[in-house]
Design a protein around this motif. Sequence first.
Motif, mmCIF file in Angstrom:
data_model
loop_
_atom_site.group_PDB
_atom_site.id
_atom_site.type_symbol
_atom_site.label_atom_id
_atom_site.label_comp_id
_atom_site.label_asym_id
_atom_site.label_seq_id
_atom_site.Cartn_x
_atom_site.Cartn_y
_atom_site.Cartn_z
ATOM 1 N N UNK A 89 45.955 20.754 99.071
ATOM 2 C CA UNK A 89 45.621 20.214 100.394
ATOM 3 C C UNK A 89 46.248 18.836 100.542
ATOM 4 N N UNK A 90 47.237 18.750 101.404
ATOM 5 C CA UNK A 90 47.913 17.483 101.671
ATOM 6 C C UNK A 90 47.356 16.887 102.966
ATOM 7 N N UNK A 91 47.503 15.592 103.102
ATOM 8 C CA UNK A 91 47.001 14.935 104.309
ATOM 9 C C UNK A 91 47.600 15.556 105.567
ATOM 10 N N UNK A 92 48.849 15.984 105.488
ATOM 11 C CA UNK A 92 49.505 16.547 106.655
ATOM 12 C C UNK A 92 48.863 17.870 107.080
ATOM 13 N N UNK A 93 48.275 18.608 106.114
ATOM 14 C CA UNK A 93 47.532 19.816 106.460
ATOM 15 C C UNK A 93 46.278 19.466 107.252
ATOM 16 N N UNK A 94 45.577 18.432 106.821
ATOM 17 C CA UNK A 94 44.379 17.998 107.528
ATOM 18 C C UNK A 94 44.730 17.459 108.913
ATOM 19 N N UNK A 95 45.839 16.732 108.998
ATOM 20 C CA UNK A 95 46.287 16.213 110.301
ATOM 21 C C UNK A 95 46.543 17.351 111.286
ATOM 22 N N UNK A 96 47.158 18.431 110.790
ATOM 23 C CA UNK A 96 47.437 19.576 111.650
ATOM 24 C C UNK A 96 46.146 20.229 112.122
ATOM 25 N N UNK A 97 45.211 20.445 111.211
ATOM 26 C CA UNK A 97 43.955 21.077 111.597
ATOM 27 C C UNK A 97 43.187 20.231 112.610
ATOM 28 N N UNK A 280 54.288 24.695 103.309
ATOM 29 C CA UNK A 280 55.179 23.569 103.009
ATOM 30 C C UNK A 280 54.929 22.445 104.014
ATOM 31 N N UNK A 281 55.026 21.191 103.592
ATOM 32 C CA UNK A 281 54.768 20.085 104.519
ATOM 33 C C UNK A 281 55.680 20.102 105.737
ATOM 34 N N UNK A 282 56.897 20.623 105.593
ATOM 35 C CA UNK A 282 57.807 20.683 106.741
ATOM 36 C C UNK A 282 57.245 21.558 107.851
ATOM 37 N N UNK A 283 56.581 22.647 107.468
ATOM 38 C CA UNK A 283 56.007 23.551 108.469
ATOM 39 C C UNK A 283 54.830 22.882 109.184
ATOM 40 N N UNK A 284 53.968 22.224 108.421
ATOM 41 C CA UNK A 284 52.837 21.523 109.028
ATOM 42 C C UNK A 284 53.323 20.459 110.008
ATOM 43 N N UNK A 285 54.329 19.696 109.613
ATOM 44 C CA UNK A 285 54.864 18.644 110.483
ATOM 45 C C UNK A 285 55.477 19.239 111.750
ATOM 46 N N UNK A 286 56.176 20.354 111.598
ATOM 47 C CA UNK A 286 56.765 21.039 112.736
ATOM 48 C C UNK A 286 55.699 21.449 113.741
ATOM 49 N N UNK A 287 54.594 21.988 113.247
ATOM 50 C CA UNK A 287 53.522 22.454 114.126
ATOM 51 C C UNK A 287 52.853 21.290 114.850
ATOM 52 N N UNK A 288 52.664 20.177 114.163
ATOM 53 C CA UNK A 288 52.103 18.989 114.820
ATOM 54 C C UNK A 288 52.998 18.562 115.973
ATOM 55 N N UNK A 289 54.303 18.538 115.735
ATOM 56 C CA UNK A 289 55.251 18.165 116.792
ATOM 57 C C UNK A 289 55.199 19.159 117.951
ATOM 58 N N UNK A 290 54.993 20.429 117.649
ATOM 59 C CA UNK A 290 54.929 21.448 118.704
ATOM 60 C C UNK A 290 53.728 21.226 119.614
ATOM 61 N N UNK A 291 52.575 20.919 119.037
ATOM 62 C CA UNK A 291 51.392 20.675 119.872
ATOM 63 C C UNK A 291 51.566 19.419 120.726
ATOM 64 N N UNK A 292 52.287 18.430 120.211
ATOM 65 C CA UNK A 292 52.620 17.260 121.032
ATOM 66 C C UNK A 292 53.455 17.673 122.241
ATOM 67 N N UNK A 293 54.402 18.583 122.015
ATOM 68 C CA UNK A 293 55.256 19.047 123.114
ATOM 69 C C UNK A 293 54.463 19.830 124.158
ATOM 70 N N UNK A 294 53.500 20.629 123.723
ATOM 71 C CA UNK A 294 52.674 21.357 124.680
ATOM 72 C C UNK A 294 51.945 20.386 125.609
ATOM 73 N N UNK A 295 51.502 19.283 125.049
ATOM 74 C CA UNK A 295 50.800 18.285 125.854
ATOM 75 C C UNK A 295 51.749 17.546 126.792
ATOM 76 N N UNK A 296 52.979 17.297 126.324
ATOM 77 C CA UNK A 296 53.882 16.397 127.041
ATOM 78 C C UNK A 296 54.939 17.083 127.895
#
Length: 405
Positions: A89-97, A280-296
């Motif tokens: 469990x990496x911090x980036x996983x928690x950030x995504x959730x 992989x952390x790259x996937x978690x980071x990608x998903x976080x960026x995607x949810x930002x795009x949905x908002x913006x």
Amino acid sequence: MSTTLSQRPQLKHLTAILDNLKQRGTHFKLRILEDEQGPVCTYDGKKVINLASNNYLGLCNHPLLREAALEATKTYGVGSGAVRTIAGTMKIHMDLEEKIARFKNVEACVVFQSGFTANAGTVSSILGKEDFIISDELNHASIIDGARLSRAKIKVFRHKDVAHAEEQLKEVANEPGRKLIITDGVFSMDGDIGPVDKLCDLADKYGAIMMVDDAHASGVLGRNGRGSIDHFGCHGRVDIQVGTLSKAIGALGGYVCGSRDLIDYLYHRARPFLFSTSHPPSVAATCIAAFDLLENEPERIDRLWSNTRYFKEQLGRIGFDIGGVTTPASETPITPIIIGDGKKTMDFSKALFDAGVMATGIAFPTVPEGKARIRTIMTSEHTKDQLDQALDTLEKTAKKLGILS
């Protein structure tokens, strides 16, 4: 000379099944994508207009998602190295959730390795053999598998038939055990929307758990793509929301949203979560960026629906059967062209590919016998010229094969 596994008699029955598929004309080979997933791309060395992808909003190759993936790889490496409950469990996983929970307007979220494991792992872990599942007959295979694994008693109601669902609930209302109502938010083969609001009424009336699989609704329905629960205004009435990170979000994975206790329970009991290495952390980071795009960038969803309305109108004008009589009518970017016969459908799909359009044939057992179809999917990134070219190809090819007169 060594004997290969394909020559051993122990698996001869598989060869017989494959031979039968070939005789029926429903055997297929995987098509290989040679560049990025886009509205026009290259499969098997041929450039085609792509009407088969779940990349609804074009996020698979968005520059901000690419940048997020690269930066996370540089910072955290390419893998997490363990399952979530041990050291993965990496911090980036928690950030995504936390990001998904805020987006979905719920207390908490847990991310799984796929939407399939999210459904199957959740249903199988929250119920037991004394419980009952009330399930739409066209629910996704992952729901069906999860229901079987749970060992609960399964009662199937006719597609979107709320009255029939209530009949099933009445039959077991006085039985001991929990009751779970489950539906897709958007049904993947027909593109119609589940009656989430009316099923929520039943859940309230009979004290049942309410669960919605929003894989094809997330990023498509509701405010900024918040899904069918938002579309129907049912926040706080759905106990378990399942979504995917592999379709409109453009990456990989699934998730479950709900109360903090539900998510904590899944941390402890959902087998796919307990026994699979984390993203992989790259996937978690990608998903976080995607949810930002949905908002913006809500205009992406506007383009998706504009393309969807145009494409459906033109398919109907041409004379294709796109549902509504013996097959549910599509209400979303998924639009099936109903052919019926499996072999004719697969021949049509192959001829379309040869003519420059990628449109996948779907036959039994994915859909019932006699309901084979070409499933088309719109994205926000298709241009009108591309759609017109695809429509022209669909019409000419269908007439050539005698599907249209």
